[in-house]
Design an enzyme around this catalytic site. Sequence first.
Site, mmCIF file in Angstrom:
data_model
loop_
_atom_site.group_PDB
_atom_site.id
_atom_site.type_symbol
_atom_site.label_atom_id
_atom_site.label_comp_id
_atom_site.label_asym_id
_atom_site.label_seq_id
_atom_site.Cartn_x
_atom_site.Cartn_y
_atom_site.Cartn_z
ATOM 1 N N ARG A 18 0.818 -1.223 0.000
ATOM 2 C CA ARG A 18 0.000 0.000 0.000
ATOM 3 C C ARG A 18 0.843 1.260 0.000
ATOM 4 O O ARG A 18 0.565 2.196 -0.754
ATOM 5 C CB ARG A 18 -0.927 0.033 1.220
ATOM 6 C CG ARG A 18 -2.031 -0.995 1.193
ATOM 7 C CD ARG A 18 -2.854 -0.954 2.465
ATOM 8 N NE ARG A 18 -1.977 -1.171 3.602
ATOM 9 C CZ ARG A 18 -2.177 -0.690 4.816
ATOM 10 N NH1 ARG A 18 -3.234 0.057 5.079
ATOM 11 N NH2 ARG A 18 -1.339 -0.939 5.803
ATOM 12 N N ASN A 36 -6.045 -2.362 2.444
ATOM 13 C CA ASN A 36 -6.053 -3.810 2.616
ATOM 14 C C ASN A 36 -7.489 -4.276 2.763
ATOM 15 O O ASN A 36 -8.317 -3.593 3.373
ATOM 16 C CB ASN A 36 -5.284 -4.215 3.879
ATOM 17 C CG ASN A 36 -3.786 -4.153 3.693
ATOM 18 O OD1 ASN A 36 -3.276 -4.133 2.577
ATOM 19 N ND2 ASN A 36 -3.066 -4.126 4.800
#
EC number: 3.6.1.7
Length: 89
Positions: A18, A36
């Site tokens: 990320r 996520n």
Amino acid sequence: MRRVNVIVGGNVQGVGYRFTAAQEAECLGVSGWVRNLHDGRVEAEIEGEEEQVDALLAWMARGPQFAEVTSSRLSERTPKGTKGFRVVR
């Protein structure tokens, strides 16, 4: 402008996916977010010029050094004109 939603699977959590995606997005001038999912995948919504979006999607298919992307699902969305890119927790 193009906006897409992408979900990638594989070894994509716990490997800096990320945060690295956010850095790549900033470098490319793409807006949107990345997060996520509870099932171990990563979801992102990306908006920008066609070439910018394609470049980030190409990066997302590889991911950072320790990631292993095994699947990807792409859906086209309507552009919203958002600015900036953020990591959603």
